[in-house]
Write a protein that holds these residues in place. Structure first.
Motif, PDB file in Angstrom:
ATOM      1  N   ASN A  17       0.829  -1.215   0.000  1.00  0.00           N
ATOM      2  CA  ASN A  17       0.000   0.000   0.000  1.00  0.00           C
ATOM      3  C   ASN A  17       0.862   1.264   0.000  1.00  0.00           C
ATOM      4  O   ASN A  17       0.514   2.266  -0.635  1.00  0.00           O
ATOM      5  N   PHE A  18       1.984   1.210   0.706  1.00  0.00           N
ATOM      6  CA  PHE A  18       2.926   2.334   0.743  1.00  0.00           C
ATOM      7  C   PHE A  18       3.436   2.635  -0.670  1.00  0.00           C
ATOM      8  O   PHE A  18       3.466   3.793  -1.108  1.00  0.00           O
ATOM      9  N   LYS A  20       2.018   1.639  -3.565  1.00  0.00           N
ATOM     10  CA  LYS A  20       0.888   1.992  -4.430  1.00  0.00           C
ATOM     11  C   LYS A  20       0.490   3.460  -4.249  1.00  0.00           C
ATOM     12  O   LYS A  20       0.323   4.198  -5.241  1.00  0.00           O
ATOM     13  N   LYS A  21       0.352   3.897  -3.005  1.00  0.00           N
ATOM     14  CA  LYS A  21      -0.043   5.290  -2.756  1.00  0.00           C
ATOM     15  C   LYS A  21       1.003   6.265  -3.278  1.00  0.00           C
ATOM     16  O   LYS A  21       0.676   7.306  -3.864  1.00  0.00           O
ATOM     17  N   GLU A  24       0.796   6.440  -7.058  1.00  0.00           N
ATOM     18  CA  GLU A  24      -0.402   7.148  -7.507  1.00  0.00           C
ATOM     19  C   GLU A  24      -0.255   8.658  -7.344  1.00  0.00           C
ATOM     20  O   GLU A  24      -0.819   9.415  -8.135  1.00  0.00           O
ATOM     21  N   THR A  25       0.524   9.094  -6.360  1.00  0.00           N
ATOM     22  CA  THR A  25       0.764  10.533  -6.228  1.00  0.00           C
ATOM     23  C   THR A  25       1.634  11.053  -7.371  1.00  0.00           C
ATOM     24  O   THR A  25       1.669  12.248  -7.632  1.00  0.00           O
TER      25      THR A  25
END
Length: 229
Positions: A17-18, A20-21, A24-25
């Protein structure tokens, strides 16, 4: 501009998740697969511009996943994540087709730099559409990232392509194993390993096999040279 798609293969949910986020930024599209089989199934159903792959997956290892991906796609860049930073681990990854390595724990900006470098290396250039390296009947189209011998296309992995490009840019000059390790793999050469010989043999089988005029030559005790007779 169309977003680039990245597959994250990581069983640690917080790490996945780290990543992926963070991606995405930076305007990337990212999907997560938590195990090897899911990763292979996801990869077969979607088109990805890059794969971030953890080596220590449950069940099917990251090395096995990499090898499976390479059976169907030799071009997509693969960035391997590992908690193990030894030379042996890196070489195992390179042998199955990994393009780069990142050791955990890592800073996201370091990951981002690696991702952008791999994507830039794999994306056809529009700035030099006519730039072609040529030695005898061997041609390397730098814009399209394609290789040809005698007019026939040669299927190369990303690392094989990088090695061939380095040899062709230095055609006629003897290149040492140290030079190759530092410039193609960006690692310090370990004299106890033979991975460079392995990749040279891969190239010979694809570039020279079936041709009377051999282009890749070994200079005993010194290295390798790519040249026509």
């Amino acid at each position: 501009m169309e977003k680039q798609h990245i597959l994250i293969v990581e069983d640690e949910q917080k790490v996945a998740n780290f990543i992926k986020k963070g991606l995405e930024t930076q305007s990337f599209e990212a999907l997560i697969a938590e195990d090897g089989q899911t990763a292979i199934n996801t990869f077969s159903k979607h088109t990805f511009d890059l794969v971030i792959l953890d080596i220590g997956l449950p069940g099917m290892s990251g090395l096995e996943v990499c090898a499976k991906i390479r059976e169907s796609n030799t071009q997509v860049p693969i960035l391997m994540l590992t908690a193990l930073g030894s030379m042996a681990d890196k070489l195992s990854g390179f042998e199955v087709g990994t393009d780069d390595y990142l050791v955990k724990p890592f800073d996201f900006m370091e990951l981002l730099v690696r991702v952008k470098a791999l994507l830039k290396r794999s994306t056809p250039s529009s700035t030099s559409p006519n730039e072609i390296l040529k030695v005898a009947d061997l041609e390397l189209d730098l814009a399209q990232k394609l290789a040809f011998r005698g007019g026939r296309q040669i299927e190369l992995t990303a690392k094989e392509y990088s090695l061939l490009e380095y040899l062709m840019r230095n055609r006629g000059r003897v290149i040492s194993k140290v030079d190759i390790a530092e410039n193609v793999w960006d690692i310090n050469f370990d004299t106890g390993t033979n991975f460079i010989e392995v990749y040279i043999n891969y190239l010979r089988n694809k570039v020279d096999k079936g041709f009377e005029n051999k282009l890749i030559h070994t200079v005993v005790g010194m290295g390798y040279v790519l040249k026509a007779k």
